[in-house]
Design a protein around this motif. Sequence first.
Motif, PDB file in Angstrom:
ATOM      1  N   SER A 158       7.065   8.106   4.809  1.00  0.00           N
ATOM      2  CA  SER A 158       6.108   7.002   4.709  1.00  0.00           C
ATOM      3  C   SER A 158       6.793   5.653   4.581  1.00  0.00           C
ATOM      4  O   SER A 158       6.211   4.624   4.932  1.00  0.00           O
ATOM      5  N   PRO A 162       5.902   3.426   8.064  1.00  0.00           N
ATOM      6  CA  PRO A 162       4.728   3.145   7.222  1.00  0.00           C
ATOM      7  C   PRO A 162       3.400   3.213   7.973  1.00  0.00           C
ATOM      8  O   PRO A 162       2.403   3.674   7.410  1.00  0.00           O
ATOM      9  N   GLY A 165       2.746   6.873   8.644  1.00  0.00           N
ATOM     10  CA  GLY A 165       2.627   7.542   7.359  1.00  0.00           C
ATOM     11  C   GLY A 165       1.295   7.286   6.682  1.00  0.00           C
ATOM     12  O   GLY A 165       0.632   8.219   6.200  1.00  0.00           O
ATOM     13  N   ARG A 166       0.860   6.025   6.634  1.00  0.00           N
ATOM     14  CA  ARG A 166      -0.399   5.748   5.938  1.00  0.00           C
ATOM     15  C   ARG A 166      -1.608   6.288   6.701  1.00  0.00           C
ATOM     16  O   ARG A 166      -2.628   6.638   6.097  1.00  0.00           O
ATOM     17  N   LEU A 169      -1.594   9.999   5.747  1.00  0.00           N
ATOM     18  CA  LEU A 169      -1.941  10.165   4.334  1.00  0.00           C
ATOM     19  C   LEU A 169      -3.387   9.792   4.068  1.00  0.00           C
ATOM     20  O   LEU A 169      -4.068  10.438   3.250  1.00  0.00           O
ATOM     21  N   ILE A 190       0.428   6.503  -0.211  1.00  0.00           N
ATOM     22  CA  ILE A 190      -0.172   5.379   0.520  1.00  0.00           C
ATOM     23  C   ILE A 190       0.305   4.060  -0.066  1.00  0.00           C
ATOM     24  O   ILE A 190       0.567   3.092   0.661  1.00  0.00           O
ATOM     25  N   ALA A 193       3.464   2.901   1.485  1.00  0.00           N
ATOM     26  CA  ALA A 193       3.477   2.751   2.940  1.00  0.00           C
ATOM     27  C   ALA A 193       2.896   1.416   3.384  1.00  0.00           C
ATOM     28  O   ALA A 193       2.304   1.331   4.468  1.00  0.00           O
TER      29      ALA A 193
END
Length: 705
Positions: A158, A162, A165-166, A169, A190, A193
Amino acid sequence: MSKKVRGEDAAELVSSLPRAALTPTPEYLNEFFKLATSPEVTKQSILNTSAILSFTNLVRMSQVDNSTSHKYYPTHLFGRFSLKNNTAVQQEYIPWLERALESAVSQADSPKIQLYIRALGNIAHLRIWDIFEPYLEGEKNISTLQKVLMVVSMDKFSVLYPKIGRQVLYKIYQNKAQPHELRCAAVFLIMKAQPPADMLQRMAELTNEDPHPQVNAAVKSAIESAANLQGPWTLPLALNAKAAVHLLNPENYGSQYTRSSLRSYASDKLNLGFEQQVDHIGSDDHIVPRALLFNVRRRLGGVNDPYMSFGAMTSSVDDLLDVLLNQIGENEYSDQRRHLYSEENQDSENPDSSWNLNKIGSELNIKTLMVEQLEGNILFRLAASERFFAFDNHTIEAIPSIVKAAASALQSGNSFNFTKFYNQEAVTVGFPTAMGLPFLFTFNTPTILQIGGEARIRTHPDLAQGSGNSIPIPGVVNASADVHFVYSTKIEGQIGFVTPFDHRQYVAAVDKNTQLNLPISASVDVDIENAKIQATFSPINSERDYQIFHCSSKPYTTKHDIINLKPHNQDSDYHKIHVLKEPRQQQAIFGANSTGMAFRLNYKNEKEFNSTSWIVEEAKKQDPLVLLYFPWADDTIQYSNVSLTYDARRSSTKAVKFTVAFANETSSSRHSEESKGDRINPAEPSSHSPDSETRRQEFLDRVAE
C-alpha cells in the motif's frame, strides 16, 4: 555449508543481511534464494523463517522498490540493481512462494501458511494481490486470522502502490459480509495509502450506517487522530481527515473496541520528525484485543526510515488463555480435577447418550459453527533485524517439554551470551568541490548490544522431572543469575575533503557516545504456598566501581592519513573543539544515606548548569516521544561528558533486598475504637522493620475498617 552456526544464532545472522548487503546483484540474490530454500535450512524451523523473510525483504529493497534501492545501495556507481531483463522475481521467487503457500494450505500447516503470507507481503510486488485475492474472496478456504494477516501483510504494498492499494483495501472495507477483523485491518492500511478527502468522507458517512461497532470505532478513531497530525509530511492526510471529521458517527466507543491512533511530530529547526501508528482490533470474547500493531518511522535530514515495529495477533484470546492454562498444573490435584471433569461431561460427549450435545442440537435444528483452530503470530523489527514467530495449538502444547528441558539445563547453571553489533544508520555522500578535491560526508551509528552471564534455577517439585505433558506448579522456586548487560552506541558525523596527493583527509566531526552498563547479580526466592517473594540484587563484584551510564559529545578537527587505519583520536593533529577554556563541571554523591549504595555523578559541560537542552524544551512544548526517538538531538555542538558510577568504597550496603508478600485475611480482634482514636495517619505503620508481619496485619485491618 560449514554448519558453524545453527538455530537461533544462524537466524539472527541471516535476519541482518537485508540491511548489511552493499551490492545485492542478481547473482547475490540467486545464491541467497538457494540458501533460504536449501534442505539444510528448511529443516530448521527458526532459521527457515528468518531466511525466507530476510530474502523477501532484500528482494523488495533491491528489485521492487526503486526508491529504496536508490537510497540504500550505490546505484550511481554500479547502476540499477533491478535490471529490466531480470525476470527472477516474477518467474522464480514469487511462483515458488505461491506454491509453498498452496502446499501449506493443503496440509493445514498454520505456522507455514502465516510465514509464506508474510513473505509474499514483504516482496510487495503487484502480483501479490493476484495471489491473495482468491483467498480473501473465499474462492480458496483459509481461516479468518490468515485473511487478516494477508491484509496486514499488504502494508508495504500500500505504500509502494498507494492508488492500487487503497482501491483494493477500500473494497475489502466496504464488504459487510467480511469478518470485522478483516475490515478493520483494511482501515488501518488505508490510512497509510494516502487516502483522498472524498474516500475519507465516504468512510466517515458509513459509520452512521454500518451495523458493526468494531468497524465504526476503527474508522472514527483513525480519522480523528489523523486530523491532529503535525508536520509538513503528514499535512495532506491531516487536511483530508479534517474534511471528514464532521461526518463521523457521534457515538463514543470504549477501549474494548477497535482503535487506530496516528501521531506525528516535525521539527523544522533540526529537520527531523517521526510518524507513529498504533492499532488494535477488539476481541469478541475478551477485553484484551486480539491484534496489536505498532509502527514508527523516523525522518532525519530528509531520510525516511522505519525505526521499529511490533505486531501480535491471535485467532481468539479466550482460547489462547485456555490452552495456556491447560499446560499448567500437572500434579495429583490437577489429575483429580481432570478425572472429575471427565466424569461430569462423559454423558454430553458420549454419542449413545440421550444428553449428547450433537443430538440435542440436531433435534432443536441448531446449526453450529465450526470452531477455528487456535493460531497467532508475533512480529518485531528492531536492531536492524526482523523476527517472526507463528504458532498454533500444537506449538503451545509443546511448551511443557521446552520448560522441562530448560529446567534440566538450568539446574546446575547454564552460561549464555548474546552479542549483536549493528549500524542503525549509515550514510556516505561524496562529490567534487570547485577546487577539484573530493568532498565527503559520513554519518554512522555503530551499536553493540551484549547480554551475558550464568543462570541457575531450582524448583520443588522439580520441573525437570515432570511428565512433559504439562507444567507442574512448583511450591518453591530458587533462582539466581549473574547478568552483564551492555548497550553502547556511537553517533559519528564527519564532514571534510581529501587531498589525494598526500593521502590526507581534513575533517571536522562530532562523536556522541552513549553507554549503559549493568552488571547485576540477582537471587530470587519464590514461596508460592506462603505467597511470598524475596529478591536480592547486588553488583557482580561489590568491591569494585562500575560506570553504569555514560553520555558524551566531543566535537573535533583533525588531519587524517587515509592509509592509516588508526582512529581519528590517535592522530597527531587531533584537536578537540572547546567553547570555553575549561568546561563547567560538577560532582555529586547520592544514595549513600538513603539506600546505603553510593553513586557518583560527574558532569562536564560548556553550557550553563541551569540551562535546559533544546530537546527537553521541545518535548515539553510539543511531544514527549521526541526524547525516546531522538534522545541525542540538540541544536548546538558543544563538548559534554556525563557519567554515573557505582562507588564501592562509599557504599555501606553491598546488596538490596526486596520482599513481596500477599495476604487476604484479617483479624477482627485488632479493631478497637481506642486504636482508631490514637491513630493520626492511617498510612503510617507502627513497625518499620523489613518484612514485618505486624505491619502487613495493620494495613489489612485498616483496609477492612
